[in-house]
Structure formats: C-alpha cells, structure tokens
Design a protein around this motif. Structure first.
Motif, short mmCIF file in Angstrom:
data_model
loop_
_atom_site.label_atom_id
_atom_site.label_comp_id
_atom_site.label_asym_id
_atom_site.label_seq_id
_atom_site.Cartn_x
_atom_site.Cartn_y
_atom_site.Cartn_z
N HIS A 181 -15.90 -28.16 30.62
CA HIS A 181 -16.48 -27.36 29.54
C HIS A 181 -17.28 -28.22 28.56
N THR A 209 -10.20 -23.40 25.46
CA THR A 209 -11.52 -23.94 25.83
C THR A 209 -12.30 -24.44 24.63
N HIS A 264 -19.26 -18.29 22.57
CA HIS A 264 -18.13 -18.25 23.50
C HIS A 264 -17.13 -17.21 22.99
N TYR A 292 -21.31 -18.03 26.80
CA TYR A 292 -20.47 -18.94 27.57
C TYR A 292 -19.38 -18.14 28.27
N PRO A 309 -18.84 -21.00 34.27
CA PRO A 309 -17.82 -21.88 34.88
C PRO A 309 -17.64 -21.51 36.35
#
Length: 353
Positions: A181, A209, A264, A292, A309
C-alpha cells in the motif's frame, strides 16, 4: 510422551486397527485432539500413513503386479481461512484463494470474524478442531502493532499465512502476502504530479491500511519536494461527516490550496464526488480525484482513476505459500508484498499548463 514416542504409538495403532479417528488417537495417547492431528499430518507428510477426513488409515504397502512400484500417495490438504468480513474487499481475496486451492487439489473452509477479535479466535479454534492442515488469516488487528495478536499467532499449532496483513518481528514462522500500500499511495501522488497537480491531499478512514498509505504519500511528496500536507481522517461514513468534509474541500479548492485528492476508500469516494459536484466543484476541472481500492470507482460519474490492490492474487499467493509450507516445512518463511495497479480513468484531467 515426546513427539517421537507419540509418532511410534500412532503408527502402531494405525497398523493394528487399519484406520483410526483423531478422537480415538487423542484418547489412546492421552493428548489433545489438536496434538493428535498435528502428529497425523506429519506422519502423512512422511508417507507413513494416509490422512483422511477426521483420522488416518494404514498405508497400503502392496506393490503393483506389473511395475513392482508402490502406488503414489495423494495428499489433499484442508485449509482454513478467516477474513474480517465478506461484503467489501475480501470476496476477491477469498475467490483467489479458492481458485488456487482448486488447482492444488486442496479444500478451503471459510470463517468470517465480523471484524471482532473474540469471534476471530472462535473461528480459528473451530477450524483447528475440525482438523485443518493450515490457516490463511486476515487478522482484525495489525500483528505489527498488536503484541497480543502476534503472541496468539505463535500459539497456533498449524502453519499460518497472513493475507493483507504483515507478520511482526516476533511472529515466529508466520508468513504473509500483502498489498504494498505504501507503493500504491506513492504511485498515485506521482501520477497526479505528472499531470501538473501541486496541492495533493489524502483523505482516509481509520483502517489498518491508512498508516501505510500515509507513509507512501509522505514519501512521494518528499521526493517531489512538495510542501508536506496533513492527511485528512474521516471519522465515519455518516451523511453529516460527508457534508462537512465536502464543504471543507470546496473551500480549499476555491482558495487554491487543494487541486487533487486521494480518497481511501471507494465507499467515501463516490458519495464525496457526488456532493462536491452539487457544491459546484468540477471533477476533474477543479479537483482531480484518485480513489483507493477500486471496488466501485469505475461506476462513479465520472469514472474514477483508482489504485487497485491485487486482491485475487493476494488470496491465490497465500494459498500457494501455505501449501508449499505444508509440503516442505523446512523452507524459509516468505514475506511477500504485491504491487497494486493504477487504473487510469476520467477523474484526474489532462496536464495543466
């Protein structure tokens, strides 16, 4: 009775009876069922008995009448997997794990902890009691910051691979595979800077995260020699919090102190974009947005550039690592980071002049 003595006793019992359950073994040896399962798994790995669901059978030592060779023994592993929830992010991790298990002839048994530490322990205990050979776990707490979680992981009597978590300094032989990350946030800042943006913010929820995103974000600003920024933390997903945040961002955009924002995660990014547009902020004309996680970003209006991801690959790699560990317990533990992918869409704009 030490391990060697138990192993000899197990083999004698299996040889005498032909087959035996783990429960019967535990009673005969006077040990816990978990210990008996570990012994059965180790002896099966050496080819000294056959491991079946709930127990073991004697190896058939007869040779082929045509080749004189002993038939090959097939080991099928049962792998436990525990994730925090099954509604956001983790379905793709679980899917990747399942696909990899199918390819390797293994079976996945899933548990969901509902983001609760106590339930996480219950789920793991249940899976161990059922006889799983190893575990893939996404822990509720970060083992690198929770000594209690780290200590608990060391007590688990089967191999463990963490998925989207990282083993701590004292996690023993626990392995991990996780998204890098830090690199994802770094790449997002670099992308925005390449488009001409100079006042780049970061907004995030308080998640495991988030600190890693902040690390990558700060590193990118420093590398670009941009002025340091204080990341904005969202307290919750409520409409009131969203409204206050959108109004604050609008003021910064109008003041010229913010021209790009990394958000995020998608759960915040989509409603935020909608509210900003209602307040007259043009996306990407006034403000560039990078989401994100990329769970929902492509469905936004406009579609959002997003850091994705490699969730499916994380799950698949975790299962691969676990099966490798079960097959060869002596190999060095692996700690792997997978780089996320930046998916370019319409929310960042063209190079500024």
């Amino acid at each position: 009775m030490n391990a060697d003595e138990r192993h000899r006793a197990v083999l004698e019992l299996v040889d005498t009876k032909g087959s035996i359950t783990v429960r019967e073994l535990a009673e005969e040896l006077g040990v816990a069922a978990v210990t008996a399962r570990v012994d059965v798994r180790e002896l099966a790995r050496r080819g000294l008995l056959n491991r079946v669901h709930g127990g073991a059978t004697r190896v058939d030592v007869r040779t082929s009448p045509t080749t004189g060779e002993r038939p090959a023994r097939t080991t099928t592993y049962t792998l436990g997997m525990v994730v925090p929830h099954a509604s956001y992010y983790y379905p793709k991790v679980v899917s990747g794990a399942g696909s990899s298990a199918d390819e390797l002839g293994a079976r996945i048994v899933l548990g969901v902890s509902q983001n609760d530490v106590a339930e996480e322990r219950v789920q793991v205990a249940r899976l161990l009691e059922s006889g799983v050979d190893g575990l893939v776990i996404a822990t509720r707490l970060d083992p690198q910051k929770s000594p209690e979680t780290e200590a608990w992981l060391r007590t688990i009597p089967v191999p463990v691979v963490l998925a989207e978590r990282r083993a701590g300094w004292q996690s023993g032989t626990v392995e991990h595979v996780a998204t890098d990350h830090e690199q994802g946030a770094y790449d997002a800042v670099q992308h925005l800077a390449a488009l001409g943006h100079r006042h780049i913010g970061l907004m995030h929820f308080d998640t495991i995260t988030a600190p890693r995103l902040v690390t990558g974000y700060d590193a990118a600003l420093a590398a670009l020699e941009f002025a340091p920024q204080v990341p904005r933390e969202l307290r919750d997903e409520s409409p009131l919090e969203l409204e206050k945040t959108a109004e604050s961002i609008q003021h910064e955009v109008r003041a010229g102190t913010l021209d790009a924002l990394i958000v995020h995660h998608d759960v915040a990014a989509l409603p935020l974009v909608s509210r900003l547009r209602q307040l007259g902020v043009d996306i990407p004309g006034d403000l560039a947005i990078v989401a994100y996680d990329d769970e929902l970003a492509a469905l936004s209006d406009p579609p959002l550039t997003a850091v994705a991801p490699p969730r499916t690959e994380v799950g698949a790699t975790a299962v691969n690592l676990l099966v490798q560990r079960l097959t060869d317990p002596s190999r060095p533990p692996h700690h792997l980071l997978l780089r996320p992918h930046l998916r370019i869409r319409n929310s960042c704009g063209a190079t500024r002049t």
